[in-house]
Design an enzyme around this catalytic site. Structure first.
Site, PDB file in Angstrom:
ATOM      1  N   ASP A 232       4.973  38.145 -18.432  1.00 63.33           N
ATOM      2  CA  ASP A 232       4.804  38.154 -16.978  1.00 63.33           C
ATOM      3  C   ASP A 232       6.217  37.916 -16.434  1.00 63.33           C
ATOM      4  O   ASP A 232       7.201  38.182 -17.154  1.00 63.33           O
ATOM      5  CB  ASP A 232       3.786  37.076 -16.528  1.00 63.33           C
ATOM      6  CG  ASP A 232       3.333  37.256 -15.073  1.00 63.33           C
ATOM      7  OD1 ASP A 232       2.474  38.100 -14.817  1.00 63.33           O
ATOM      8  OD2 ASP A 232       3.861  36.558 -14.184  1.00 63.33           O
TER       9      ASP A 232
ATOM     10  N   LYS B 296      -4.033  32.462 -18.458  1.00 67.40           N
ATOM     11  CA  LYS B 296      -2.632  32.624 -18.030  1.00 67.40           C
ATOM     12  C   LYS B 296      -1.869  31.381 -18.442  1.00 67.40           C
ATOM     13  O   LYS B 296      -2.446  30.299 -18.578  1.00 67.40           O
ATOM     14  CB  LYS B 296      -2.557  32.778 -16.511  1.00 67.40           C
ATOM     15  CG  LYS B 296      -1.281  33.397 -16.007  1.00 67.40           C
ATOM     16  CD  LYS B 296      -1.359  34.898 -16.055  1.00 67.40           C
ATOM     17  CE  LYS B 296      -0.066  35.563 -15.665  1.00 67.40           C
ATOM     18  NZ  LYS B 296      -0.257  37.017 -15.484  1.00 67.40           N
TER      19      LYS B 296
HETATM   20  P1  NDP Z   1       9.963  40.560 -14.105  1.00 62.60           P
HETATM   21  O1  NDP Z   1      10.406  39.204 -14.454  1.00 62.60           O
HETATM   22  O2  NDP Z   1      10.275  41.697 -15.016  1.00 62.60           O
HETATM   23  O3  NDP Z   1      10.495  40.973 -12.661  1.00 62.60           O
HETATM   24  C1  NDP Z   1      10.197  40.189 -11.554  1.00 62.60           C
HETATM   25  C2  NDP Z   1      10.875  40.801 -10.343  1.00 62.60           C
HETATM   26  O4  NDP Z   1      10.403  40.136  -9.178  1.00 62.60           O
HETATM   27  C3  NDP Z   1      12.372  40.617 -10.355  1.00 62.60           C
HETATM   28  O5  NDP Z   1      12.981  41.660  -9.654  1.00 62.60           O
HETATM   29  C4  NDP Z   1      12.526  39.283  -9.632  1.00 62.60           C
HETATM   30  O6  NDP Z   1      13.810  39.078  -9.057  1.00 62.60           O
HETATM   31  C5  NDP Z   1      11.470  39.410  -8.560  1.00 62.60           C
HETATM   32  N1  NDP Z   1      10.997  38.067  -8.190  1.00 62.60           N
HETATM   33  C6  NDP Z   1      10.448  37.157  -9.023  1.00 62.60           C
HETATM   34  N2  NDP Z   1      10.151  36.015  -8.356  1.00 62.60           N
HETATM   35  C7  NDP Z   1      10.523  36.245  -7.090  1.00 62.60           C
HETATM   36  C8  NDP Z   1      10.477  35.464  -5.923  1.00 62.60           C
HETATM   37  N3  NDP Z   1       9.991  34.205  -5.943  1.00 62.60           N
HETATM   38  N4  NDP Z   1      10.932  36.022  -4.770  1.00 62.60           N
HETATM   39  C9  NDP Z   1      11.427  37.280  -4.761  1.00 62.60           C
HETATM   40  N5  NDP Z   1      11.496  38.074  -5.852  1.00 62.60           N
HETATM   41  C10 NDP Z   1      11.060  37.560  -6.982  1.00 62.60           C
HETATM   42  O7  NDP Z   1       8.385  40.450 -13.896  1.00 62.60           O
HETATM   43  P2  NDP Z   1       7.290  41.598 -13.875  1.00 62.60           P
HETATM   44  O8  NDP Z   1       7.846  42.864 -13.341  1.00 62.60           O
HETATM   45  O9  NDP Z   1       6.609  41.596 -15.200  1.00 62.60           O
HETATM   46  O10 NDP Z   1       6.231  40.986 -12.845  1.00 62.60           O
HETATM   47  C11 NDP Z   1       6.265  41.280 -11.453  1.00 62.60           C
HETATM   48  C12 NDP Z   1       4.905  41.005 -10.840  1.00 62.60           C
HETATM   49  O11 NDP Z   1       3.922  41.826 -11.481  1.00 62.60           O
HETATM   50  C13 NDP Z   1       4.394  39.573 -11.006  1.00 62.60           C
HETATM   51  O12 NDP Z   1       3.596  39.242  -9.881  1.00 62.60           O
HETATM   52  C14 NDP Z   1       3.495  39.668 -12.230  1.00 62.60           C
HETATM   53  O13 NDP Z   1       2.534  38.637 -12.243  1.00 62.60           O
HETATM   54  C15 NDP Z   1       2.869  41.014 -12.002  1.00 62.60           C
HETATM   55  N6  NDP Z   1       2.304  41.700 -13.163  1.00 62.60           N
HETATM   56  C16 NDP Z   1       3.024  41.918 -14.297  1.00 62.60           C
HETATM   57  C17 NDP Z   1       2.468  42.613 -15.355  1.00 62.60           C
HETATM   58  C18 NDP Z   1       3.246  42.939 -16.570  1.00 62.60           C
HETATM   59  O14 NDP Z   1       2.696  43.639 -17.438  1.00 62.60           O
HETATM   60  N7  NDP Z   1       4.494  42.534 -16.714  1.00 62.60           N
HETATM   61  C19 NDP Z   1       1.073  43.056 -15.310  1.00 62.60           C
HETATM   62  C20 NDP Z   1       0.418  42.844 -14.041  1.00 62.60           C
HETATM   63  C21 NDP Z   1       1.025  42.169 -13.029  1.00 62.60           C
HETATM   64  P3  NDP Z   1      14.864  38.097  -9.801  1.00 62.60           P
HETATM   65  O15 NDP Z   1      15.230  38.834 -11.052  1.00 62.60           O
HETATM   66  O16 NDP Z   1      15.953  37.927  -8.838  1.00 62.60           O
HETATM   67  O17 NDP Z   1      14.119  36.822 -10.091  1.00 62.60           O
HETATM   68  O1  2IT Z   2      -0.793  39.850 -14.781  1.00 59.69           O
HETATM   69  C1  2IT Z   2      -1.006  40.507 -15.815  1.00 59.69           C
HETATM   70  O2  2IT Z   2      -2.009  41.221 -15.936  1.00 59.69           O
HETATM   71  C2  2IT Z   2      -0.006  40.440 -16.885  1.00 59.69           C
HETATM   72  N1  2IT Z   2       1.003  39.769 -16.734  1.00 59.69           N
HETATM   73  C3  2IT Z   2      -0.246  41.157 -18.184  1.00 59.69           C
HETATM   74  C4  2IT Z   2      -1.124  40.353 -19.080  1.00 59.69           C
HETATM   75  C5  2IT Z   2      -1.297  40.888 -20.475  1.00 59.69           C
HETATM   76  O3  2IT Z   2      -1.968  40.182 -21.239  1.00 59.69           O
HETATM   77  O4  2IT Z   2      -0.789  41.957 -20.810  1.00 59.69           O
END
Ligand code: NDP
Ligand code: 2IT
Length: 448
Positions: free
Chosen positions: A169, A129
């Site tokens: 992420d 990561k």
């Molecule tokens: P994005 O940046 O697309 O979206 C993040 C969302 O979470 C936004 O709505 C953001 O609000 C909110 N957010 C972020 N930080 C905070 C905080 N400290 N408090 C409250 N709300 C918060 O990210 P993703 O959708 O990609 O990721 C979301 C979660 O999913 C994370 O935990 C990530 O690690 C996990 N994840 C992502 C994957 C992926 O493929 N993208 C795969 C597996 C897990 P705002 O815009 O106001 O900051």
């Molecule tokens: O938390 C996760 O699994 C991710 N942000 C996706 C990682 C990836 O390599 O697609």
């Protein structure tokens, strides 16, 4: 969540002493070591051969300066990180997070969890990561491009399609991956699948954008089905409104659920008629606006400032898809009191340990992040396969692979839980099943 095995408890104490002031990392390690107590008791060689001690120590941590200049001519200096945690079963694989809260402990917790998640996909990917304390919010495209170019100018030395393959992420989506990939290609003078989540015109996979949210719903469907329930006709609350939240909402609605709330870091919207996802997509994916703007065109919906209130909305299924530790004990109690029957984690480690304990004790179906959100990284691995083949699958083909991966993963975690004396406990099952493949490989390598 206590660690029953004495050796593992001692190891936990050493992890805390050697990695001070990193509470998120401690939390992630404690949960895994607690689940693995029955495994090391059945297989003491994992301790004797040093596998457990190696497991909690990253193979490598890269930490670097990222200077960049904003449009007004001011110079900023951010920190960049890449934690290459474990390569026992494949090249390091995991996202990059750009958020002001990022420090080494956050990247270590995420990299550690990624080891087990990636193993659970059944695909050959190790755990890693990275990220930066850079905040993309309020920055112009030019500033984001400059930052990404500076970040990659250092990171490119340490990654490669067979070494370490970053992705997105929080705060890293298609725009950032484009800038990062362009700079890598320029510095190395090669076109390889070194990043995933790429645009479709330059090597990306169809369905990668949707994969984490869709995969979360596929996994949750399996869990619900085993309990005689389904998404059909249920009321769902989702936190976040980013990549994971949006596509979880889309698939849950396709499965016949009504999603009534979504949020961002400022607050949440409650729309009892069901959220207008096309509007959320426009606000978040195109206009990069706050979710509060939703009520400007939907006056019948409510906006509330602050995040945690979202868990007080009555629902059948809750899907935290924003960030770590966003669902605490009080939130868990509110969900239980309101009759919620399932919690499925889209974000990484979104529930505090106290919340997980309370939900499981109350008999709520609980889908832990490392299993439930593995569809994103699984589809990243499918993107790597397609890049290597130099041949691309249709959306339907990738989606079929994803469905099968999530279904197999559910059964794998569920049967591991049963085998090790914790039937129905998917937290234990995911940790055990994820560990076994990595642990066996580490045993095979000897002390390395
Ligand atoms: P994005 O940046 O697309 O979206 C993040 C969302 O979470 C936004 O709505 C953001 O609000 C909110 N957010 C972020 N930080 C905070 C905080 N400290 N408090 C409250 N709300 C918060 O990210 P993703 O959708 O990609 O990721 C979301 C979660 O999913 C994370 O935990 C990530 O690690 C996990 N994840 C992502 C994957 C992926 O493929 N993208 C795969 C597996 C897990 P705002 O815009 O106001 O900051
Ligand atoms: O938390 C996760 O699994 C991710 N942000 C996706 C990682 C990836 O390599 O697609």
């Amino acid at each position: 969540m206590s660690i029953k095995n004495e050796y593992l408890q001692g190891l936990m104490d050493r992890v805390i002493a050697r990695n001070p002031a990193e509470p998120e990392f401690h939390q992630a390690v404690r949960e895994v070591l607690a689940s693995l107590s029955p495994v090391v008791e059945a297989r003491p060689e994992f301790i004797k051969e040093g596998v457990m001690d190696c497991l909690v120590e990253p193979e490598r941590i890269i930490k670097f300066r990222v200077p960049w200049e904003d449009e007004k001519g001011n110079v900023h200096v951010n920190r960049g990180f890449r934690v290459q945690f474990n390569s026992a079963i494949g090249p390091y694989k995991g996202g990059l997070r750009f958020h002001p809260s990022v420090y080494e402990g956050i990247i270590k917790f995420l990299g550690f969890e990624q080891i087990f998640k990636n193993s659970l996909t059944g695909l050959p990917i190790g755990g890693g990561k990275g990220g930066s304390d850079f905040d993309p919010k309020g920055k112009t495209d030019l500033e984001v491009m400059r930052f990404c170019q500076s970040f990659m100018t250092e990171l490119f030395k340490y990654i490669g399609p067979d070494t370490d393959v970053p992705a997105g992420d929080i705060g890293v989506g298609g725009r950032e991956i484009g800038y990062l990939f362009g700079q890598y290609k320029r510095l190395r003078n090669e076109f390889t699948g070194v990043l995933t989540g790429k645009g479709l015109t330059y090597g990306g996979s169809l369905a990668r954008t949707e994969a984490t949210g869709y995969g979360l719903c596929y996994f949750t469907s399996c869990m619900l089905k085993d309990a005689g329930r389904s998404f059909e006709g249920s009321t769902v609350v989702i936190s976040g409104s980013g990549n994971v939240a949006i596509y979880a909402c889309e698939k849950a609605a396709q499965f016949g659920a009504k999603v009534v709330a979504m949020s961002d870091s400022g607050g949440y919207i409650y729309d009892k008629n069901g959220v207008d996802l096309a509007l959320i997509k426009r606000l978040k994916e195109v206009e990069r606006k706050r979710i509060s703007a939703y009520v400007e065109t939907h006056p019948e919906a409510e906006y509330h400032a602050g995040c945690s209130g979202v868990w007080r909305i009555p629902c059948d299924i809750a899907m935290p898809c924003a960030t770590q530790n966003e669902l605490d004990l009080d939130s868990a109690k509110a969900l239980i009191a309101n009759g919620c029957f399932a919690v499925a984690e889209g974000a990484n480690m979104p529930s505090t340990p106290e919340a997980v304990d309370a939900l499981q004790a109350a008999g709520i179906l609980f889908a832990p992040a490392k299993a439930a959100n593995a569809g994103g990284v699984a589809t990243s691995a499918l993107e790597m396969s397609q890049n290597s083949m130099r041949f691309y699958w249709t959306f339907e083909e990738v989606d079929e692979h994803l469905k099968k991966i999530m279904t197999d993963l559910y059964h794998n975690a569920s049967s591991a839980a049963e085998r090790y004396g914790a039937p129905g406990d998917l937290v234990a099952g995911a940790n055990i099943a994820g560990f076994l493949k990595v642990g066996e490989s580490m045993l095979a390598y000897g002390v390395v």
